[in-house]
Design a protein around this motif. Structure first.
Motif, PDB file in Angstrom:
ATOM      1  N   PHE A  91      16.923  -2.743  -4.467  1.00  0.00           N
ATOM      2  CA  PHE A  91      15.862  -3.744  -4.430  1.00  0.00           C
ATOM      3  C   PHE A  91      15.568  -4.232  -3.014  1.00  0.00           C
ATOM      4  O   PHE A  91      14.403  -4.361  -2.632  1.00  0.00           O
ATOM      5  CB  PHE A  91      16.215  -4.940  -5.326  1.00  0.00           C
ATOM      6  N   LEU A  92      16.584  -4.501  -2.228  1.00  0.00           N
ATOM      7  CA  LEU A  92      16.358  -5.063  -0.893  1.00  0.00           C
ATOM      8  C   LEU A  92      15.613  -4.091   0.025  1.00  0.00           C
ATOM      9  O   LEU A  92      14.591  -4.473   0.615  1.00  0.00           O
ATOM     10  CB  LEU A  92      17.686  -5.495  -0.270  1.00  0.00           C
ATOM     11  N   PRO A  93      16.046  -2.816   0.161  1.00  0.00           N
ATOM     12  CA  PRO A  93      15.231  -1.915   0.990  1.00  0.00           C
ATOM     13  C   PRO A  93      13.848  -1.653   0.403  1.00  0.00           C
ATOM     14  O   PRO A  93      12.879  -1.473   1.139  1.00  0.00           O
ATOM     15  CB  PRO A  93      16.033  -0.616   1.045  1.00  0.00           C
ATOM     16  N   LEU A  94      13.746  -1.666  -0.920  1.00  0.00           N
ATOM     17  CA  LEU A  94      12.448  -1.479  -1.567  1.00  0.00           C
ATOM     18  C   LEU A  94      11.517  -2.647  -1.258  1.00  0.00           C
ATOM     19  O   LEU A  94      10.332  -2.461  -0.990  1.00  0.00           O
ATOM     20  CB  LEU A  94      12.640  -1.327  -3.072  1.00  0.00           C
ATOM     21  N   MET A  95      12.072  -3.846  -1.237  1.00  0.00           N
ATOM     22  CA  MET A  95      11.282  -5.024  -0.897  1.00  0.00           C
ATOM     23  C   MET A  95      10.807  -4.955   0.560  1.00  0.00           C
ATOM     24  O   MET A  95       9.651  -5.240   0.862  1.00  0.00           O
ATOM     25  CB  MET A  95      12.106  -6.296  -1.111  1.00  0.00           C
ATOM     26  N   PHE A  96      11.697  -4.534   1.468  1.00  0.00           N
ATOM     27  CA  PHE A  96      11.326  -4.433   2.877  1.00  0.00           C
ATOM     28  C   PHE A  96      10.280  -3.341   3.100  1.00  0.00           C
ATOM     29  O   PHE A  96       9.358  -3.516   3.897  1.00  0.00           O
ATOM     30  CB  PHE A  96      12.544  -4.187   3.760  1.00  0.00           C
ATOM     31  N   ALA A  97      10.415  -2.209   2.418  1.00  0.00           N
ATOM     32  CA  ALA A  97       9.424  -1.135   2.562  1.00  0.00           C
ATOM     33  C   ALA A  97       8.073  -1.570   2.004  1.00  0.00           C
ATOM     34  O   ALA A  97       7.030  -1.265   2.585  1.00  0.00           O
ATOM     35  CB  ALA A  97       9.919   0.126   1.859  1.00  0.00           C
ATOM     36  N   SER A  98       8.081  -2.300   0.902  1.00  0.00           N
ATOM     37  CA  SER A  98       6.820  -2.808   0.338  1.00  0.00           C
ATOM     38  C   SER A  98       6.183  -3.834   1.266  1.00  0.00           C
ATOM     39  O   SER A  98       4.966  -3.830   1.474  1.00  0.00           O
ATOM     40  CB  SER A  98       7.066  -3.427  -1.032  1.00  0.00           C
ATOM     41  N   LEU A  99       6.994  -4.707   1.808  1.00  0.00           N
ATOM     42  CA  LEU A  99       6.484  -5.700   2.759  1.00  0.00           C
ATOM     43  C   LEU A  99       5.938  -5.018   4.015  1.00  0.00           C
ATOM     44  O   LEU A  99       4.906  -5.427   4.548  1.00  0.00           O
ATOM     45  CB  LEU A  99       7.588  -6.688   3.126  1.00  0.00           C
ATOM     46  N   TYR A 100       6.594  -3.967   4.461  1.00  0.00           N
ATOM     47  CA  TYR A 100       6.125  -3.204   5.613  1.00  0.00           C
ATOM     48  C   TYR A 100       4.771  -2.567   5.320  1.00  0.00           C
ATOM     49  O   TYR A 100       3.882  -2.557   6.180  1.00  0.00           O
ATOM     50  CB  TYR A 100       7.167  -2.154   5.978  1.00  0.00           C
ATOM     51  N   ALA A 101       4.606  -2.056   4.108  1.00  0.00           N
ATOM     52  CA  ALA A 101       3.312  -1.473   3.724  1.00  0.00           C
ATOM     53  C   ALA A 101       2.217  -2.536   3.712  1.00  0.00           C
ATOM     54  O   ALA A 101       1.115  -2.309   4.214  1.00  0.00           O
ATOM     55  CB  ALA A 101       3.426  -0.798   2.358  1.00  0.00           C
ATOM     56  N   ILE A 102       2.506  -3.698   3.165  1.00  0.00           N
ATOM     57  CA  ILE A 102       1.521  -4.775   3.100  1.00  0.00           C
ATOM     58  C   ILE A 102       1.150  -5.255   4.498  1.00  0.00           C
ATOM     59  O   ILE A 102      -0.032  -5.442   4.814  1.00  0.00           O
ATOM     60  CB  ILE A 102       2.049  -5.930   2.229  1.00  0.00           C
ATOM     61  N   LEU A 103       2.149  -5.434   5.353  1.00  0.00           N
ATOM     62  CA  LEU A 103       1.867  -5.885   6.716  1.00  0.00           C
ATOM     63  C   LEU A 103       1.113  -4.827   7.514  1.00  0.00           C
ATOM     64  O   LEU A 103       0.292  -5.169   8.377  1.00  0.00           O
ATOM     65  CB  LEU A 103       3.166  -6.273   7.426  1.00  0.00           C
ATOM     66  N   SER A 104       1.360  -3.554   7.239  1.00  0.00           N
ATOM     67  CA  SER A 104       0.614  -2.490   7.912  1.00  0.00           C
ATOM     68  C   SER A 104      -0.845  -2.501   7.495  1.00  0.00           C
ATOM     69  O   SER A 104      -1.729  -2.250   8.313  1.00  0.00           O
ATOM     70  CB  SER A 104       1.228  -1.127   7.595  1.00  0.00           C
ATOM     71  N   VAL A 105      -1.098  -2.803   6.228  1.00  0.00           N
ATOM     72  CA  VAL A 105      -2.482  -2.914   5.762  1.00  0.00           C
ATOM     73  C   VAL A 105      -3.163  -4.091   6.441  1.00  0.00           C
ATOM     74  O   VAL A 105      -4.302  -3.980   6.922  1.00  0.00           O
ATOM     75  CB  VAL A 105      -2.533  -3.057   4.226  1.00  0.00           C
ATOM     76  N   LEU A 106      -2.491  -5.222   6.503  1.00  0.00           N
ATOM     77  CA  LEU A 106      -3.087  -6.411   7.115  1.00  0.00           C
ATOM     78  C   LEU A 106      -3.317  -6.233   8.612  1.00  0.00           C
ATOM     79  O   LEU A 106      -4.291  -6.757   9.165  1.00  0.00           O
ATOM     80  CB  LEU A 106      -2.195  -7.628   6.863  1.00  0.00           C
ATOM     81  N   ASP A 107      -2.443  -5.502   9.275  1.00  0.00           N
ATOM     82  CA  ASP A 107      -2.563  -5.308  10.714  1.00  0.00           C
ATOM     83  C   ASP A 107      -3.525  -4.190  11.075  1.00  0.00           C
ATOM     84  O   ASP A 107      -3.979  -4.106  12.208  1.00  0.00           O
ATOM     85  CB  ASP A 107      -1.179  -5.031  11.313  1.00  0.00           C
TER      86      ASP A 107
END
Length: 142
Positions: A95-111
């Motif tokens: 769950f923890l690496p999955l959460m970080f990878a998902s957050l990374y994807a979201i932040l990449s979209v926003l950036d």
């Protein structure tokens, strides 16, 4: 996905991240986001390269250890037949690496980091594949 394909796609993702690091800063400089008198673009590139190198080495080492007990290929969203402590521990560990990878994807979209978005989604997919391999291994043990 087999264990070999998992490992190959993991390394393809890291190679694409390396390319996306340079594309991101090149794209931002063409857009005029950096002032013409700024000479500090080398600093984020150096830190980015160092972070990618360390992340690549760590993810390869951890994936080799993590792939050993997993039973691949497996159904992507395979669930354990019985709720056990081991299944809960595996789901919590992924769950923890999955959460970080998902957050990374979201932040990449926003950036607006165009090349990083598919790579982050690839890492999410690979983590889901790893979890499915563990669930299949747990189901075979029961």
């Amino acid at each position: 996905m087999s264990k070999t394909r998992f490992f190959v796609w993991l390394n393809v993702g890291w190679a694409l991240l390396w390319a996306s690091l340079y594309w991101y800063y090149h794209y931002r400089s063409i857009r005029g986001d950096f002032p013409p008198f700024a000479d500090s673009i080398g600093i984020p590139l150096m830190y980015g390269q160092a972070a990618l190198l360390m992340g690549w080495l760590a993810s390869n080492a951890l994936s080799l250890l993590a792939l050993w007990p997993a039973q691949l290929p497996a159904l992507l969203f395979e669930q354990p037949r019985h709720r056990t402590r081991l299944a809960a521990l595996v789901q919590a560990a992924v769950f923890l690496p999955l959460m970080f990878a998902s957050l990374y994807a979201i932040l990449s979209v926003l950036d607006g980091d165009h090349l990083t978005i598919p790579v982050a989604l690839l890492f999410v997919y690979l983590l889901l594949v790893l979890q499915a391999g563990y669930m299949r291994a747990i189901n075979r043990r029961q």
